[in-house]
Design a protein around this motif. Structure first.
Motif, PDB file in Angstrom:
ATOM      1  N   TYR A  98      25.931-104.241  36.486  1.00 21.99           N
ATOM      2  CA  TYR A  98      26.602-105.508  36.198  1.00 21.99           C
ATOM      3  C   TYR A  98      27.526-105.484  34.990  1.00 21.99           C
ATOM      4  CZ  TYR A  98      22.902-107.454  39.196  1.00 21.99           C
ATOM      5  OH  TYR A  98      22.058-107.724  40.217  1.00 21.99           O
ATOM      6  N   GLY A  99      27.571-104.395  34.242  1.00 25.20           N
ATOM      7  CA  GLY A  99      28.277-104.349  32.960  1.00 25.20           C
ATOM      8  C   GLY A  99      29.738-104.735  32.995  1.00 25.20           C
ATOM      9  N   ASP A 100      30.425-104.476  34.106  1.00 20.75           N
ATOM     10  CA  ASP A 100      31.825-104.880  34.216  1.00 20.75           C
ATOM     11  C   ASP A 100      31.856-106.337  34.666  1.00 20.75           C
ATOM     12  OD1 ASP A 100      34.533-105.159  34.512  1.00 20.75           O
ATOM     13  OD2 ASP A 100      34.661-103.958  36.341  1.00 20.75           O
ATOM     14  N   LEU A 101      31.981-107.229  33.713  1.00 14.80           N
ATOM     15  CA  LEU A 101      31.898-108.664  34.009  1.00 14.80           C
ATOM     16  C   LEU A 101      33.201-109.250  34.534  1.00 14.80           C
ATOM     17  CD1 LEU A 101      29.737-109.887  30.999  1.00 14.80           C
ATOM     18  CD2 LEU A 101      28.991-109.244  33.297  1.00 14.80           C
ATOM     19  N   THR A 102      34.263-108.490  34.556  1.00 12.61           N
ATOM     20  CA  THR A 102      35.550-109.040  34.994  1.00 12.61           C
ATOM     21  C   THR A 102      35.488-109.541  36.433  1.00 12.61           C
ATOM     22  OG1 THR A 102      36.342-106.837  35.615  1.00 12.61           O
ATOM     23  CG2 THR A 102      36.939-107.639  33.420  1.00 12.61           C
ATOM     24  N   THR A 103      34.708-108.903  37.283  1.00 11.48           N
ATOM     25  CA  THR A 103      34.626-109.333  38.680  1.00 11.48           C
ATOM     26  C   THR A 103      33.691-110.523  38.859  1.00 11.48           C
ATOM     27  OG1 THR A 103      32.842-107.763  39.132  1.00 11.48           O
ATOM     28  CG2 THR A 103      35.108-107.007  39.520  1.00 11.48           C
ATOM     29  N   ARG A 104      32.951-110.873  37.806  1.00  7.69           N
ATOM     30  CA  ARG A 104      31.996-111.984  37.890  1.00  7.69           C
ATOM     31  C   ARG A 104      32.290-113.077  36.862  1.00  7.69           C
ATOM     32  NH1 ARG A 104      29.622-107.098  38.450  1.00  7.69           N
ATOM     33  NH2 ARG A 104      28.518-106.719  40.391  1.00  7.69           N
ATOM     34  N   GLY A 110      31.504-120.761  35.440  1.00  6.13           N
ATOM     35  CA  GLY A 110      30.882-121.898  36.116  1.00  6.13           C
ATOM     36  C   GLY A 110      29.593-122.322  35.425  1.00  6.13           C
ATOM     37  N   GLU A 111      28.783-121.346  35.027  1.00  5.06           N
ATOM     38  CA  GLU A 111      27.537-121.652  34.316  1.00  5.06           C
ATOM     39  C   GLU A 111      27.836-122.286  32.953  1.00  5.06           C
ATOM     40  OE1 GLU A 111      24.541-121.461  35.669  1.00  5.06           O
ATOM     41  OE2 GLU A 111      25.339-120.530  37.486  1.00  5.06           O
ATOM     42  N   ILE A 112      28.819-121.741  32.246  1.00  4.60           N
ATOM     43  CA  ILE A 112      29.211-122.285  30.944  1.00  4.60           C
ATOM     44  C   ILE A 112      29.688-123.724  31.110  1.00  4.60           C
ATOM     45  CG2 ILE A 112      30.890-122.087  29.059  1.00  4.60           C
ATOM     46  CD1 ILE A 112      30.803-118.985  29.618  1.00  4.60           C
ATOM     47  N   HIS A 113      30.545-123.937  32.086  1.00  6.94           N
ATOM     48  CA  HIS A 113      31.082-125.282  32.351  1.00  6.94           C
ATOM     49  C   HIS A 113      29.954-126.269  32.629  1.00  6.94           C
ATOM     50  CE1 HIS A 113      32.813-128.547  34.732  1.00  6.94           C
ATOM     51  NE2 HIS A 113      33.939-128.320  34.059  1.00  6.94           N
ATOM     52  N   LYS A 135      21.850-121.141  23.826  1.00  3.89           N
ATOM     53  CA  LYS A 135      20.571-120.770  24.454  1.00  3.89           C
ATOM     54  C   LYS A 135      20.547-121.144  25.930  1.00  3.89           C
ATOM     55  CE  LYS A 135      18.069-121.183  20.152  1.00  3.89           C
ATOM     56  NZ  LYS A 135      17.144-121.995  19.372  1.00  3.89           N
ATOM     57  N   GLN A 136      21.048-122.339  26.246  1.00  2.00           N
ATOM     58  CA  GLN A 136      21.066-122.780  27.650  1.00  2.00           C
ATOM     59  C   GLN A 136      21.981-121.893  28.493  1.00  2.00           C
ATOM     60  OE1 GLN A 136      21.702-127.042  28.201  1.00  2.00           O
ATOM     61  NE2 GLN A 136      20.878-127.357  26.157  1.00  2.00           N
ATOM     62  N   ILE A 137      23.137-121.560  27.947  1.00  2.00           N
ATOM     63  CA  ILE A 137      24.066-120.683  28.676  1.00  2.00           C
ATOM     64  C   ILE A 137      23.418-119.318  28.892  1.00  2.00           C
ATOM     65  CG2 ILE A 137      26.265-119.434  28.526  1.00  2.00           C
ATOM     66  CD1 ILE A 137      27.388-121.936  27.057  1.00  2.00           C
ATOM     67  N   LEU A 144      21.272-116.148  36.631  1.00  2.00           N
ATOM     68  CA  LEU A 144      22.326-115.786  37.577  1.00  2.00           C
ATOM     69  C   LEU A 144      22.245-114.305  37.941  1.00  2.00           C
ATOM     70  CD1 LEU A 144      25.059-116.545  39.033  1.00  2.00           C
ATOM     71  CD2 LEU A 144      26.195-115.825  36.919  1.00  2.00           C
ATOM     72  N   PHE A 145      22.097-113.459  36.950  1.00  2.00           N
ATOM     73  CA  PHE A 145      22.043-112.010  37.184  1.00  2.00           C
ATOM     74  C   PHE A 145      20.626-111.509  37.462  1.00  2.00           C
ATOM     75  CE2 PHE A 145      26.099-112.286  34.909  1.00  2.00           C
ATOM     76  CZ  PHE A 145      26.884-111.456  35.683  1.00  2.00           C
ATOM     77  N   ASP A 146      19.631-112.386  37.289  1.00  2.00           N
ATOM     78  CA  ASP A 146      18.233-111.990  37.409  1.00  2.00           C
ATOM     79  C   ASP A 146      17.975-110.763  36.536  1.00  2.00           C
ATOM     80  OD1 ASP A 146      15.605-112.142  38.221  1.00  2.00           O
ATOM     81  OD2 ASP A 146      15.920-110.912  40.012  1.00  2.00           O
ATOM     82  N   SER A 147      18.503-110.823  35.311  1.00  2.00           N
ATOM     83  CA  SER A 147      18.421-109.701  34.388  1.00  2.00           C
ATOM     84  C   SER A 147      18.644-110.204  32.967  1.00  2.00           C
ATOM     85  CB  SER A 147      19.486-108.659  34.720  1.00  2.00           C
ATOM     86  OG  SER A 147      19.480-107.624  33.758  1.00  2.00           O
TER      87      SER A 147
END
Length: 161
Positions: A98-104, A110-113, A135-137, A144-147
């Motif tokens: 998941y490290g390359d976050l550009t694709t996600r 959306g979560e931040i919003h 903390k909430q974000i 979201l990432f289950d990680s």
């Protein structure tokens, strides 16, 4: 005789002292938990050489309408322009996947919003609220990432309008 009395007094004081110290420790632990000092970011210690950051800059997020002193909702729309940094552990097992976050990035935004849009302009001006938002974000992104490869969220800029 004096030695015997001193020994008895010392034994009784030492027992009471141990009980008092244990009670103070328990109270201090309860206060620390009550203040919310047991947070996710405190629990994670990542060496600096293993930290990778990802910046999300200049998000414009509409805020919840506040209520004036008379209990009437404000007519004016307010926004916050916010920038955040996500701190990732490059040694975490999920970082490679998941490290390359550009694709996600849109999913993360959306979560931040969703989190930030639940606050009013007056609330996002308070530093304690900003910490709560971070903390909430973090919790939402980790879900979201289950990680937990993203271990910290930092608001690097916030301009309420």
């Amino acid at each position: 005789m004096n030695i015997a009395i001193s020994a008895i007094t010392l034994a009784s004081v030492m027992g009471t002292n141990k009980k008092t110290a244990a009670l103070v420790t328990d109270i201090a632990a309860a206060i620390k938990l009550d203040l919310g000092e047991n947070t996710i970011e405190e629990a994670v210690s990542v060496p600096m050489e293993d930290v990778v950051t990802y910046d999300i800059v200049d998000m414009l997020i509409p805020l919840k309408k506040g209520v004036n002193a008379e209990g009437v909702a404000e007519d004016k729309d307010h926004y916050v322009q916010m920038s955040l940094t996500l701190s990732m552990n490059s040694k975490d097992k999920d970082y490679k996947a998941y490290g390359d976050l550009t694709t996600r990035e849109s999913l993360i935004k959306g979560e931040i919003h969703d989190v930030v849009a639940g606050y009013t302009i007056d609330e996002v001006k308070e530093r304690e609220v900003v910490h709560s938002i971070e903390k909430q974000i973090l919790e939402r992104i980790q879900t979201l990432f289950d990680s937990k490869f993203i271990y910290k969220v930092t608001v690097t800029g916030s301009l309420p309008q």
